[in-house]
Write a protein that holds these residues in place. Structure first.
Motif, PDB file in Angstrom:
ATOM      1  N   THR A 128      -5.310   8.716  -5.198  1.00  0.00           N
ATOM      2  CA  THR A 128      -4.638   7.415  -5.041  1.00  0.00           C
ATOM      3  C   THR A 128      -5.286   6.547  -3.953  1.00  0.00           C
ATOM      4  OG1 THR A 128      -3.051   8.311  -3.426  1.00  0.00           O
ATOM      5  CG2 THR A 128      -2.457   8.423  -5.764  1.00  0.00           C
ATOM      6  N   LEU A 129      -6.496   6.886  -3.566  1.00  0.00           N
ATOM      7  CA  LEU A 129      -7.182   6.173  -2.470  1.00  0.00           C
ATOM      8  C   LEU A 129      -7.298   4.673  -2.738  1.00  0.00           C
ATOM      9  CD1 LEU A 129      -8.994   6.456   0.176  1.00  0.00           C
ATOM     10  CD2 LEU A 129     -10.941   6.471  -1.404  1.00  0.00           C
ATOM     11  N   LEU A 130      -7.078   3.873  -1.672  1.00  0.00           N
ATOM     12  CA  LEU A 130      -7.352   2.438  -1.715  1.00  0.00           C
ATOM     13  C   LEU A 130      -8.490   2.135  -0.747  1.00  0.00           C
ATOM     14  CD1 LEU A 130      -6.583  -0.461  -2.663  1.00  0.00           C
ATOM     15  CD2 LEU A 130      -5.153  -0.607  -0.600  1.00  0.00           C
ATOM     16  N   THR A 131      -9.552   1.538  -1.256  1.00  0.00           N
ATOM     17  CA  THR A 131     -10.666   1.092  -0.431  1.00  0.00           C
ATOM     18  C   THR A 131     -10.573  -0.427  -0.273  1.00  0.00           C
ATOM     19  OG1 THR A 131     -12.142   2.897  -1.085  1.00  0.00           O
ATOM     20  CG2 THR A 131     -13.183   0.865  -0.304  1.00  0.00           C
ATOM     21  N   ILE A 132     -10.641  -0.884   0.954  1.00  0.00           N
ATOM     22  CA  ILE A 132     -10.636  -2.328   1.238  1.00  0.00           C
ATOM     23  C   ILE A 132     -12.036  -2.741   1.658  1.00  0.00           C
ATOM     24  CG2 ILE A 132      -9.687  -4.174   2.668  1.00  0.00           C
ATOM     25  CD1 ILE A 132      -7.162  -2.479   3.006  1.00  0.00           C
ATOM     26  N   ILE A 133     -12.623  -3.692   0.964  1.00  0.00           N
ATOM     27  CA  ILE A 133     -13.952  -4.204   1.297  1.00  0.00           C
ATOM     28  C   ILE A 133     -13.809  -5.622   1.846  1.00  0.00           C
ATOM     29  CG2 ILE A 133     -16.219  -4.870   0.417  1.00  0.00           C
ATOM     30  CD1 ILE A 133     -15.999  -2.682  -1.661  1.00  0.00           C
ATOM     31  N   VAL A 134     -14.340  -5.834   3.042  1.00  0.00           N
ATOM     32  CA  VAL A 134     -14.349  -7.167   3.661  1.00  0.00           C
ATOM     33  C   VAL A 134     -15.809  -7.595   3.797  1.00  0.00           C
ATOM     34  CG1 VAL A 134     -13.497  -8.586   5.569  1.00  0.00           C
ATOM     35  CG2 VAL A 134     -12.335  -6.432   5.013  1.00  0.00           C
ATOM     36  N   PRO A 135     -16.330  -8.378   2.853  1.00  0.00           N
ATOM     37  CA  PRO A 135     -17.759  -8.730   2.909  1.00  0.00           C
ATOM     38  C   PRO A 135     -18.082  -9.644   4.079  1.00  0.00           C
ATOM     39  CG  PRO A 135     -16.663  -9.959   1.172  1.00  0.00           C
ATOM     40  CD  PRO A 135     -15.648  -8.988   1.706  1.00  0.00           C
ATOM     41  N   ARG A 136     -19.288  -9.504   4.599  1.00  0.00           N
ATOM     42  CA  ARG A 136     -19.733 -10.363   5.703  1.00  0.00           C
ATOM     43  C   ARG A 136     -19.716 -11.833   5.300  1.00  0.00           C
ATOM     44  NH1 ARG A 136     -20.192 -10.186  11.227  1.00  0.00           N
ATOM     45  NH2 ARG A 136     -21.936 -11.433  11.954  1.00  0.00           N
ATOM     46  N   HIS A 137     -20.109 -12.109   4.055  1.00  0.00           N
ATOM     47  CA  HIS A 137     -20.138 -13.479   3.547  1.00  0.00           C
ATOM     48  C   HIS A 137     -19.152 -13.592   2.386  1.00  0.00           C
ATOM     49  CE1 HIS A 137     -23.556 -14.219   6.124  1.00  0.00           C
ATOM     50  NE2 HIS A 137     -24.188 -13.202   5.586  1.00  0.00           N
ATOM     51  N   PRO A 138     -17.956 -14.146   2.639  1.00  0.00           N
ATOM     52  CA  PRO A 138     -16.912 -14.192   1.613  1.00  0.00           C
ATOM     53  C   PRO A 138     -17.321 -14.895   0.325  1.00  0.00           C
ATOM     54  CG  PRO A 138     -16.004 -14.723   3.778  1.00  0.00           C
ATOM     55  CD  PRO A 138     -17.492 -14.674   3.942  1.00  0.00           C
ATOM     56  N   LYS A 139     -18.287 -15.810   0.402  1.00  0.00           N
ATOM     57  CA  LYS A 139     -18.686 -16.531  -0.812  1.00  0.00           C
ATOM     58  C   LYS A 139     -19.320 -15.616  -1.860  1.00  0.00           C
ATOM     59  CE  LYS A 139     -18.962 -21.319   0.609  1.00  0.00           C
ATOM     60  NZ  LYS A 139     -19.690 -22.582   0.445  1.00  0.00           N
ATOM     61  N   ARG A 140     -19.663 -14.411  -1.464  1.00  0.00           N
ATOM     62  CA  ARG A 140     -20.211 -13.438  -2.413  1.00  0.00           C
ATOM     63  C   ARG A 140     -19.109 -12.726  -3.186  1.00  0.00           C
ATOM     64  NH1 ARG A 140     -22.073  -9.299   0.172  1.00  0.00           N
ATOM     65  NH2 ARG A 140     -23.093  -8.540  -1.707  1.00  0.00           N
ATOM     66  N   GLY A 141     -17.876 -13.125  -2.969  1.00  0.00           N
ATOM     67  CA  GLY A 141     -16.746 -12.403  -3.515  1.00  0.00           C
ATOM     68  C   GLY A 141     -16.815 -12.145  -5.007  1.00  0.00           C
ATOM     69  N   GLN A 142     -17.144 -13.170  -5.788  1.00  0.00           N
ATOM     70  CA  GLN A 142     -17.139 -12.998  -7.239  1.00  0.00           C
ATOM     71  C   GLN A 142     -18.200 -11.992  -7.684  1.00  0.00           C
ATOM     72  OE1 GLN A 142     -14.779 -14.058  -9.236  1.00  0.00           O
ATOM     73  NE2 GLN A 142     -15.793 -12.898 -10.872  1.00  0.00           N
ATOM     74  N   LEU A 143     -19.384 -12.045  -7.056  1.00  0.00           N
ATOM     75  CA  LEU A 143     -20.448 -11.088  -7.388  1.00  0.00           C
ATOM     76  C   LEU A 143     -20.011  -9.662  -7.080  1.00  0.00           C
ATOM     77  CD1 LEU A 143     -23.621 -12.983  -6.066  1.00  0.00           C
ATOM     78  CD2 LEU A 143     -22.990 -12.568  -8.463  1.00  0.00           C
ATOM     79  N   ILE A 144     -19.331  -9.495  -5.943  1.00  0.00           N
ATOM     80  CA  ILE A 144     -18.869  -8.159  -5.562  1.00  0.00           C
ATOM     81  C   ILE A 144     -17.785  -7.683  -6.512  1.00  0.00           C
ATOM     82  CG2 ILE A 144     -17.835  -6.777  -3.712  1.00  0.00           C
ATOM     83  CD1 ILE A 144     -19.028  -8.842  -1.723  1.00  0.00           C
ATOM     84  N   ALA A 145     -16.882  -8.592  -6.886  1.00  0.00           N
ATOM     85  CA  ALA A 145     -15.814  -8.232  -7.830  1.00  0.00           C
ATOM     86  C   ALA A 145     -16.411  -7.744  -9.146  1.00  0.00           C
ATOM     87  CB  ALA A 145     -14.901  -9.431  -8.060  1.00  0.00           C
ATOM     88  N   GLU A 146     -17.464  -8.395  -9.602  1.00  0.00           N
ATOM     89  CA  GLU A 146     -18.124  -7.978 -10.838  1.00  0.00           C
ATOM     90  C   GLU A 146     -18.775  -6.612 -10.681  1.00  0.00           C
ATOM     91  OE1 GLU A 146     -20.765 -11.200 -11.705  1.00  0.00           O
ATOM     92  OE2 GLU A 146     -19.134 -12.621 -12.126  1.00  0.00           O
TER      93      GLU A 146
ATOM     94  N   ILE B 276       0.839  -1.208   0.000  1.00  0.00           N
ATOM     95  CA  ILE B 276       0.000   0.000   0.000  1.00  0.00           C
ATOM     96  C   ILE B 276       0.873   1.257   0.000  1.00  0.00           C
ATOM     97  CG2 ILE B 276      -1.690   1.332   1.332  1.00  0.00           C
ATOM     98  CD1 ILE B 276      -2.757  -1.409   2.356  1.00  0.00           C
ATOM     99  N   GLY B 277       1.981   1.188   0.716  1.00  0.00           N
ATOM    100  CA  GLY B 277       2.878   2.339   0.784  1.00  0.00           C
ATOM    101  C   GLY B 277       2.228   3.520   1.482  1.00  0.00           C
ATOM    102  N   GLN B 278       2.347   4.707   0.887  1.00  0.00           N
ATOM    103  CA  GLN B 278       1.830   5.946   1.480  1.00  0.00           C
ATOM    104  C   GLN B 278       0.414   6.283   1.001  1.00  0.00           C
ATOM    105  OE1 GLN B 278       3.553   7.537   3.960  1.00  0.00           O
ATOM    106  NE2 GLN B 278       4.836   5.712   3.712  1.00  0.00           N
ATOM    107  N   ARG B 279      -0.233   5.372   0.314  1.00  0.00           N
ATOM    108  CA  ARG B 279      -1.584   5.659  -0.194  1.00  0.00           C
ATOM    109  C   ARG B 279      -2.577   5.816   0.951  1.00  0.00           C
ATOM    110  NH1 ARG B 279      -3.183   1.261  -4.658  1.00  0.00           N
ATOM    111  NH2 ARG B 279      -5.013   2.629  -4.718  1.00  0.00           N
ATOM    112  N   PRO B 280      -3.531   6.746   0.844  1.00  0.00           N
ATOM    113  CA  PRO B 280      -4.615   6.800   1.840  1.00  0.00           C
ATOM    114  C   PRO B 280      -5.471   5.541   1.719  1.00  0.00           C
ATOM    115  CG  PRO B 280      -5.071   8.293   0.021  1.00  0.00           C
ATOM    116  CD  PRO B 280      -3.676   7.771  -0.190  1.00  0.00           C
ATOM    117  N   VAL B 281      -5.923   4.999   2.875  1.00  0.00           N
ATOM    118  CA  VAL B 281      -6.652   3.730   2.863  1.00  0.00           C
ATOM    119  C   VAL B 281      -7.717   3.733   3.938  1.00  0.00           C
ATOM    120  CG1 VAL B 281      -4.928   2.663   4.377  1.00  0.00           C
ATOM    121  CG2 VAL B 281      -6.383   1.204   2.959  1.00  0.00           C
TER     122      VAL B 281
END
Length: 442
Positions: free
Chosen positions: A270-288, A238-243
């Motif tokens: 240069t913002l980085l947003t980290i999303i941690v879904p409650r249900h990881p199995k939804r990952g592909q849908l969220i990625a789309e 991530i380095g110095q990026r805001p997160v």
């Protein structure tokens, strides 16, 4: 306000009988419901029969307690009590209602602990469960009130205790509308160890004979674990990026988080947003969905790494919340911009995070009110307000630190509920139950 008098004991009995009959008739429909949940990744098909009261393992010899915790937060919070129960000579069958919570319990190495999915609350299912496990004591966490389960335990003379009891004003009013039924259900509880005086009072007014306030045991929970090497590796990328982190998000909420990201990039390109879904199995849908916003996404479950071009890091893995709370000092706690009721803000507070939530926080209403009132958390009701709160904190490390310190202080001040809960339970954990004594006399 007293319970309504138009629900007589006879009417209450009729309502309960109707509920039981409808439940028994609905079992075939519950199988259809279960199949749909399997398809959506919310159930383990290999353990389907546990939902219908059929155990997947044998009952161990000796005293056995049934402890029920609905989801991940409750399961983690109740683990010290599970250990204390086992130390007092019990085996424990612990039931949960979600796939994620089952996976969390499965990772616990504790002799004497068995996990099962909680059966649906119909008479055939509950009877099969109780016939097999024959618990000496039953404990349920927070607001899991199931009429068949409660009344069947009473019929079998198994004491049932609610710990960390929570009764919202809305639920209280709903139960008041069926006053006689409420007395039949809540009168069957041996004790409620509540989170607050207000919760204890509501339980008493619904018919519980003994309700005491011990505080919220989630204040006594351990901070989420994390791998220091993984934190260091991600920090280097991530380095110095805001997160910032959006944790435990739900469908419809990721959309608002992505809108927030888009607003924030005006000030922080240069913002980085980290999303941690409650249900990881939804990952592909969220990625789309992220890709549909025209944003670059790196998906942790696929081993994709953060690069300078990554807009959103999708942490769709299980059991790593602590890692991301440690990584970013600004955390939005999800389930609060959609009608879920909010999730546990105490965990990010324990890891020194500045916390933001949406306005829907009924699951932790008293805790959120305290944190908002005393400067331990900020509130935002939509993407515009959330972007403003995140921008404010990114621009002011001093305020971010103040929020984090205050949140940690509030967690420390609230500790002690677990010991008080154990004190309230001690007579039930120490003494033989009447059911055991009856067995000995035969």
């Amino acid at each position: 306000m007293p319970l309504q008098r138009d629900a007589s004991p006879r009417m209450a009995s009729m309502l309960l009988t109707t509920y039981r009959a409808l439940g028994a008739a609905a079992n075939p429909l519950l199988r259809v419901f279960h199949r749909r949940r399997v398809k959506s990744g919310k159930e383990d098909v290999s353990r389907r029969e546990e939902r219908f009261g059929r155990a997947s393992v044998a009952r161990p010899q000796g005293r056995l307690a049934w402890i029920h915790a609905a989801s991940v937060g409750e399961a983690n919070a109740v683990l010290p009590l599970v250990r204390a129960t086992i130390e007092r000579g019990f085996k424990v069958v612990m039931t949960t209602g979600t796939l994620t919570s089952a996976q969390v319990v499965a990772q616990i190495e504790l002799e004497g602990l068995i996990h099962q999915f909680v059966p649906y609350d119909t008479l055939p299912n509950i009877n099969r469960f109780l016939d097999h496990w024959q618990p000496e004591l039953a404990i349920t966490v927070e607001s899991e009130i199931w009429p068949v389960m409660i009344t069947e335990l009473e019929r079998r003379k198994v004491p049932l205790i609610v710990i960390n009891g929570r009764m919202s004003e809305g639920s209280f009013r709903n139960w008041q509308r069926v006053g006689g039924l409420a007395r039949s259900v809540f009168g069957a509880l041996k004790m409620v160890v509540a989170q607050s005086d207000a919760d204890a009072e509501r339980f008493k007014r619904l018919g519980v004979a003994s309700a005491v306030n011990a505080g919220n045991i989630k204040f006594d929970g351990k901070a989420p674990s994390f791998d220091p090497e993984a934190v260091q590796e991600l920090q280097q990328r991530i380095g110095q990026r805001p997160v910032w982190v959006a944790a435990s998000t739900h469908p419809g909420e990721e959309t608002q988080v992505l809108e927030t990201h888009r607003l924030l990039t005006r000030a922080f390109p240069t913002l980085l947003t980290i999303i941690v879904p409650r249900h990881p199995k939804r990952g592909q849908l969220i990625a789309e969905e992220i890709a549909g916003f025209g944003l670059s996404v790196a998906q942790r479950s696929k081993g994709e790494e953060i690069t300078p071009d990554t807009d959103v890091y999708l942490a769709d893995t299980l059991g790593e919340l602590g890692l991301f709370y440690k990584l970013a000092s600004i955390v939005f706690v999800g389930g609060s911009l959609v009608p879920i009721g909010g999730h546990n803000l105490l965990e990010p507070a324990q890891l020194h995070c500045a916390i933001i939530s949406g306005g829907n926080t009924t699951n932790f209403a008293a805790v959120y009110r305290q944190f908002n009132r005393e400067g331990g958390a900020l509130k935002a009701s939509n993407p515009v307000e959330l972007a403003a709160a995140v921008e404010r904190l990114l621009n002011s490390p001093e305020e971010t630190e103040q929020l984090a310190v205050k949140a940690a202080e509030l967690v420390a001040a609230g500790a002690g509920a677990l010991n008080q809960t154990l004190e309230a339970l001690e007579p039930f954990l120490r003494q033989e139950t009447s059911r055991q004594r009856t067995k000995g006399e035969v």
